[in-house]
Enzyme design. Structure first.
Site, PDB file in Angstrom:
ATOM      1  N   SER A 119      13.127  48.604  44.516  1.00 27.55           N
ATOM      2  CA  SER A 119      13.194  49.956  45.048  1.00 27.55           C
ATOM      3  C   SER A 119      14.168  50.107  46.210  1.00 27.55           C
ATOM      4  O   SER A 119      14.619  51.216  46.499  1.00 27.55           O
ATOM      5  CB  SER A 119      11.799  50.400  45.504  1.00 27.55           C
ATOM      6  OG  SER A 119      11.255  49.459  46.420  1.00 27.55           O
ATOM      7  N   HIS A 124       9.994  50.568  53.083  1.00 28.99           N
ATOM      8  CA  HIS A 124      11.305  51.113  52.738  1.00 28.99           C
ATOM      9  C   HIS A 124      11.988  51.741  53.945  1.00 28.99           C
ATOM     10  O   HIS A 124      11.358  52.507  54.692  1.00 28.99           O
ATOM     11  CB  HIS A 124      11.169  52.167  51.633  1.00 28.99           C
ATOM     12  CG  HIS A 124      10.520  51.644  50.391  1.00 28.99           C
ATOM     13  ND1 HIS A 124       9.225  51.960  50.032  1.00 28.99           N
ATOM     14  CD2 HIS A 124      10.991  50.813  49.432  1.00 28.99           C
ATOM     15  CE1 HIS A 124       8.928  51.347  48.896  1.00 28.99           C
ATOM     16  NE2 HIS A 124       9.984  50.638  48.510  1.00 28.99           N
ATOM     17  N   ASP A 134       8.258  54.285  55.049  1.00 30.10           N
ATOM     18  CA  ASP A 134       6.860  53.969  54.774  1.00 30.10           C
ATOM     19  C   ASP A 134       6.633  52.523  55.201  1.00 30.10           C
ATOM     20  O   ASP A 134       7.312  52.040  56.100  1.00 30.10           O
ATOM     21  CB  ASP A 134       6.517  54.230  53.301  1.00 30.10           C
ATOM     22  CG  ASP A 134       7.491  53.550  52.342  1.00 30.10           C
ATOM     23  OD1 ASP A 134       7.934  52.433  52.650  1.00 30.10           O
ATOM     24  OD2 ASP A 134       7.804  54.125  51.284  1.00 30.10           O
TER      25      ASP A 134
END
Length: 631
Positions: free
Chosen positions: A38, A308, A305
């Protein structure tokens, strides 16, 4: 409505809303092809919150854009997208996007997918049906990259990251499992290299312990220690490819350490612990700058978060990667500056061999010269702003039907863009000219020994870092010139077509940069060569009535039209070197025009001349002044 993505780097924190999906109304690198999790995902999953509000969009693992950072505002770009834009290879599109398939839009070459472990990343490179995007209610599958294309594009830039989810999924629990995951990521590198990839960016796994997720897990120290083992094992595998292909290593952990140590430099908050707080996740949201605070501002925080980065963090990583990709080209210009100093010395001394300046007596001379920007240098991203200057002294004596001489000069050169380089030192020359009937033969040989002070400026988000180095440099240059006199021997005019060949070689000793641990490079020795061929016409009138002048017009060609970048390796991760793209000269040809005036004042002969060299719209001026005294 907001959704928290907290349990891992992407996959199982998605689409808990249960919404059904329907169809909704420059660099020489050829491409950027990405594999990872991600941290690099440019939009494989649909943005269900945005779709619920009637607007299509893809999820990316960073914060939404302002002013309110809430749906339907889109997510900001991740670091790989920003890198692609900087390299003029954007937009970086996802490879297996669910939404893009439903909208009938083409796929891209970013195979990175939220939630991927190193095993998933390897499959997305090598396996049939290896690229899988599973959003729960909807999924999509494509063949892995090498299954689809067969052979890797050797002109593309490949980017790999991974390992974070191996920690968060419990796949890494001890040094042995950390090494196993690292080797799996390295297997992906090996598969790409075997298929023909030549240049790869490979990121270390970030320090998962130094994130809000590491704090919340209660395993911060353990994660950090195992991350070190992962990166060590990765480096040992990557070292096998050193000298075979270019591998650009990213030390993201050390980069973030620098950010946390000096947050004000990066425009980040100084009143919070950046590794403990985040922007959007309620479990770690900053009360001062978080999404639900009175003044939400993700640009003040490093994490969106628990794992990330915010868009501010994404920009720092993108700038970091870009600086390392372009560094070999910038640093190789130091060698061009050395070649320029030797070339300027040759041209300056050549002025002292003009026929109309000579006499039958010993002549001692002093001279100075200046050259402006050199449009002929190798620069892939705009013309370097460089200048050359020198002051010298020498002597010429008559020998046979010609002259023999020697000179020494103090030379200096400076380049301001794209790197800041200063060169100082001495150049030495021997010079000779003989007339064999109408044929004139001229040769000049010069050597130089210089000190180089090098500064490479790196932008990291809002911060600037200056990488400094010192190196010894030098080289030699030789010229052979033949001309054929058209005018009579007893004429005051010397008019002749000519042909000239110049050969230059330079060496720059290796050095290690200082100024930023994450950015500092070890720069290898550089050896450069340049060759020039020139055809032209010279006009020279000797001193009559105490006044003389000269003119010269020439067409030239550079016989070296491409150059490798400097070979560098990251000082903090020195296992692999890279030299980047081959640079090509913008123009192989040039035109040169010179003119000057000389006067006799007693026993002194003064000269002043100038001209320009270039091709098309880019011209480099040069000036020369001299004074000679006969004995």
């Amino acid at each position: 409505m907001t959704t928290a993505f907290t349990c891992r780097l992407g996959r199982h924190c998605l689409l808990t809303l249960g919404l059904g999906l329907t169809a909704l109304p420059a660099w020489a690198y050829s491409d950027l092809i990405v594999f990872g999790d991600s941290l690099s995902d440019s939009g494989q999953f649909p943005d269900v919150e945005r779709i619920a509000l009637g607007e299509p969009g893809n999820l990316r693992f960073t914060n939404r854009l302002g002013p309110n950072y809430q749906p339907p505002a889109p997510y900001g770009e991740v670091s790989t997208q920003r890198l692609a834009n900087a390299l003029e290879l954007g937009p970086l599109l996802p490879s297996t996007s669910i939404l893009r398939e439903q909208l009938g839009l083409p796929d891209g070459n970013n195979y990175a997918t939220g939630g991927y472990t190193t095993g998933d990343i390897l499959a997305s490179i090598t396996q049939p049906d290896g690229s899988v995007v599973d959003a729960g209610l909807v999924s999509r599958t494509r063949d892995g990259y090498l299954v689809s294309v067969g052979a890797a594009d050797p002109d593309a830039l490949y980017y790999l990251n991974g390992g974070g989810n191996d920690f968060l999924d419990g796949l890494i629990v001890d040094p042995a499992s950390a090494a196993a995951s690292a080797n799996t990521l390295a297997d992906g590198v090996e598969a790409l290299v075997a298929a023909g990839a030549q240049t790869l960016v490979v990121s270390n796994v970030p320090d998962v312990g130094a994130t809000p997720a590491g704090l919340l897990s209660g395993q911060r120290q353990a994660f950090s220690a195992l991350g070190g083992g992962f990166n060590q094992a990765l480096g040992e595998r990557l070292a096998r490819f050193d000298g075979q292909v270019d591998i650009i290593r990213l030390d993201i952990g050390t980069l973030f350490e620098e950010v946390v140590a000096a947050p004000a430099d990066f425009g980040l908050a100084t009143d919070v612990a950046l590794t403990d707080v985040c922007f959007s996740d309620p479990r770690c949201a900053s009360s001062a700058h978080g999404l639900t605070s009175a003044n939400p501002d993700p640009d003040k925080l490093l994490f969106n978060d628990t794992v990330h980065p915010t868009t501010a963090g994404q920009q720092i990583v993108a700038d970091y990667a870009y600086a390392l990709v372009e560094a070999p080209q910038i640093l190789s210009l130091a060698g061009e500056l050395t070649l320029g100093a030797l070339d300027a010395q040759q041209r300056a001394i050549g002025n002292e061999l003009r026929p109309g300046l000579q006499s039958d007596e010993l002549r001692v001379f002093v001279q100075g010269d200046y050259r402006g920007d050199r449009p002929d240098t190798f620069d892939a991203d705009g013309l370097p702003e460089s200048s050359q200057g020198g002051v010298g002294i020498g002597a010429v004596i008559p020998v046979g039907r010609g002259w023999l001489g020697a000179a020494v000069a103090q030379r200096a050169a400076q380049m301001d863009e794209p790197g800041e380089f200063d060169l100082e030192g001495q150049a030495f020359s021997v010079l000779a000219r003989q007339h064999l009937g109408r044929l004139g033969v001229q040769t000049i040989v010069s050597g130089g020994d210089f000190d180089l002070d090098l500064r490479r400026q790196v932008t990291l988000g809002k911060a600037e870092r200056s990488l400094k180095g010192d190196a010894d440099t030098g080289g030699w240059a030789a010229e052979l010139r033949l001309d054929y006199r058209l005018t009579a021997e007893d004429s005051a005019w010397y008019t002749a077509p000519f042909v000239a060949y110049r050969h230059l070689e330079a060496e720059v000793d290796g050095y290690t940069e200082e100024g930023s641990k994450a950015n500092a490079l070890v720069v290898a020795d550089q050896d450069l060569e340049d060759r020039q061929l020139e055809l032209g016409l010279m006009l020279d009138r000797g001193l009559e009535g105490g006044v003389g002048f000269y003119g010269e017009f020439a067409w030239g060609q550079y016989l070296e039209d491409e150059r490798e970048g400097a070979e560098v390796r990251l000082a903090s991760l020195p296992t692999n070197s890279w030299s980047g793209e081959t640079r090509e000269r913008e123009d192989d040809n040039y035109l040169r025009a010179d003119a000057g005036l000389r006067v006799q004042l007693g026993e002194a002969r003064l000269s002043l001349g100038g001209g320009a060299q270039g091709w098309g719209g880019e011209w480099s001026p040069h000036l020369h002044v001299g004074a000679g005294f006969t004995f």
